[in-house]
Write a protein that holds these residues in place. Structure first.
Motif, PDB file in Angstrom:
ATOM      1  N   SER A  98      42.958  41.188  36.745  1.00 56.34           N
ATOM      2  CA  SER A  98      43.564  43.018  36.946  1.00 56.34           C
ATOM      3  C   SER A  98      43.173  43.155  38.045  1.00 56.34           C
ATOM      4  CB  SER A  98      42.990  43.803  35.694  1.00 56.34           C
ATOM      5  OG  SER A  98      41.266  43.892  36.154  1.00 56.34           O
ATOM      6  N   THR A  99      42.446  42.497  38.858  1.00 60.47           N
ATOM      7  CA  THR A  99      41.130  43.250  40.497  1.00 60.47           C
ATOM      8  C   THR A  99      41.962  42.164  41.592  1.00 60.47           C
ATOM      9  OG1 THR A  99      40.101  41.596  40.547  1.00 60.47           O
ATOM     10  CG2 THR A  99      39.667  44.247  39.708  1.00 60.47           C
ATOM     11  N   GLY A 100      42.801  41.220  41.435  1.00 56.85           N
ATOM     12  CA  GLY A 100      43.583  40.068  42.002  1.00 56.85           C
ATOM     13  C   GLY A 100      43.019  39.578  43.164  1.00 56.85           C
ATOM     14  N   THR A 101      41.269  38.926  42.488  1.00 60.77           N
ATOM     15  CA  THR A 101      40.254  38.581  43.254  1.00 60.77           C
ATOM     16  C   THR A 101      39.932  37.336  43.351  1.00 60.77           C
ATOM     17  OG1 THR A 101      38.700  39.286  41.948  1.00 60.77           O
ATOM     18  CG2 THR A 101      38.618  40.915  43.767  1.00 60.77           C
ATOM     19  N   ALA A 102      40.721  36.579  42.371  1.00 57.43           N
ATOM     20  CA  ALA A 102      40.795  35.118  42.152  1.00 57.43           C
ATOM     21  C   ALA A 102      42.058  34.422  42.376  1.00 57.43           C
ATOM     22  CB  ALA A 102      39.761  34.729  41.173  1.00 57.43           C
ATOM     23  N   SER A 103      42.483  33.420  42.425  1.00 60.01           N
ATOM     24  CA  SER A 103      43.372  32.803  42.858  1.00 60.01           C
ATOM     25  C   SER A 103      43.205  32.273  41.007  1.00 60.01           C
ATOM     26  CB  SER A 103      43.219  31.957  43.811  1.00 60.01           C
ATOM     27  OG  SER A 103      42.147  30.707  43.302  1.00 60.01           O
ATOM     28  N   ALA A 104      45.044  31.452  41.642  1.00 60.10           N
ATOM     29  CA  ALA A 104      45.331  30.572  39.757  1.00 60.10           C
ATOM     30  C   ALA A 104      43.978  29.322  39.799  1.00 60.10           C
ATOM     31  CB  ALA A 104      46.315  29.980  40.007  1.00 60.10           C
ATOM     32  N   GLY A 105      43.648  28.663  41.321  1.00 59.31           N
ATOM     33  CA  GLY A 105      43.128  27.824  41.020  1.00 59.31           C
ATOM     34  C   GLY A 105      41.734  27.955  40.841  1.00 59.31           C
ATOM     35  N   GLU A 106      41.141  29.258  41.447  1.00 55.87           N
ATOM     36  CA  GLU A 106      39.606  29.015  40.399  1.00 55.87           C
ATOM     37  C   GLU A 106      39.377  29.884  39.479  1.00 55.87           C
ATOM     38  OE1 GLU A 106      38.193  31.465  45.227  1.00 55.87           O
ATOM     39  OE2 GLU A 106      39.548  32.779  44.039  1.00 55.87           O
ATOM     40  N   LEU A 107      40.713  30.534  38.852  1.00 51.26           N
ATOM     41  CA  LEU A 107      40.414  30.726  37.297  1.00 51.26           C
ATOM     42  C   LEU A 107      40.178  29.428  37.198  1.00 51.26           C
ATOM     43  CD1 LEU A 107      42.708  34.314  37.435  1.00 51.26           C
ATOM     44  CD2 LEU A 107      40.212  34.108  37.739  1.00 51.26           C
ATOM     45  N   LEU A 108      41.488  28.231  37.220  1.00 51.19           N
ATOM     46  CA  LEU A 108      41.585  27.689  36.517  1.00 51.19           C
ATOM     47  C   LEU A 108      40.171  26.734  36.677  1.00 51.19           C
ATOM     48  CD1 LEU A 108      45.465  26.034  36.608  1.00 51.19           C
ATOM     49  CD2 LEU A 108      44.045  27.623  34.813  1.00 51.19           C
TER      50      LEU A 108
END
Length: 175
Positions: free
Chosen positions: A46-56
């Motif tokens: 929701s805040t857009g503070t992490a990339s998809a790679g970091e999240l995964l």
């Protein structure tokens, strides 16, 4: 009609209540950790503070830890002493430290618990409540795993495994 003996020995293959409760608490801790992961991912998305790679990668690491905790918990219920010690050291010690180090550092910086509640939104309160439940579940599980009846259970199942020809030895090194 069969009468129960008042002092009959418990079934050595059935975990005593302390071990059953410890296993339940480990599963509660896993559930709380999964809930915290969902909240953290939702917040980061929701805040857009992490990339998809970091999240995964973060979610993937947590998934591996949760799967390992469930595996160890199942082995714990079977009387595997190595699972008890692995849970106690890895998640009971290091896992607990990872859960509390951030809040402890924040408090040591001069912040207060009152300040935490005053500035908390719904997500923060949900996360904080889940984290408290998580830590209490881990500490309770560790304490229960080392109760006297639990110790007896792990000793007896270790001897049963050895006598069944599994090549394992009990804690005294006896075959």
């Amino acid at each position: 009609m069969t009468m129960l003996k008042p002092h009959a020995a418990p079934n050595p293959t059935e975990p005593p209540p302390a071990v059953q409760a410890a296993a339940t608490l480990w599963l509660v801790a896993v559930g709380a950790g999964a809930f915290e992961t969902v909240l953290a991912v939702t917040d980061l998305l929701s805040t857009g503070t992490a990339s998809a790679g970091e999240l995964l990668s973060g979610a993937g690491i947590r998934l591996v830890v949760f799967a390992a905790a469930v595996f160890l918990t199942l082995r714990l219920r079977q009387g595997r002493n190595w699972a008890r010690w692995t849970l106690a050291v890895t998640l009971g010690v290091f896992g607990t430290l990872s859960l509390v180090i951030g809040p402890v550092q924040w408090l040591m910086e001069g912040h207060s618990i009152t300040e935490a509640f005053a500035g908390a939104d719904v997500m923060g309160l949900l996360f904080g409540g889940s984290r408290v439940l998580h830590v209490l579940a881990v500490l309770g599980a560790v304490a229960l795993m080392f109760q006297p009846r639990a110790n007896d259970f792990f000793r007896s199942t270790g001897r049963q495994l050895t006598s069944a020809g599994h090549g394992l030895r009990d804690r005294d090194g006896r075959a």
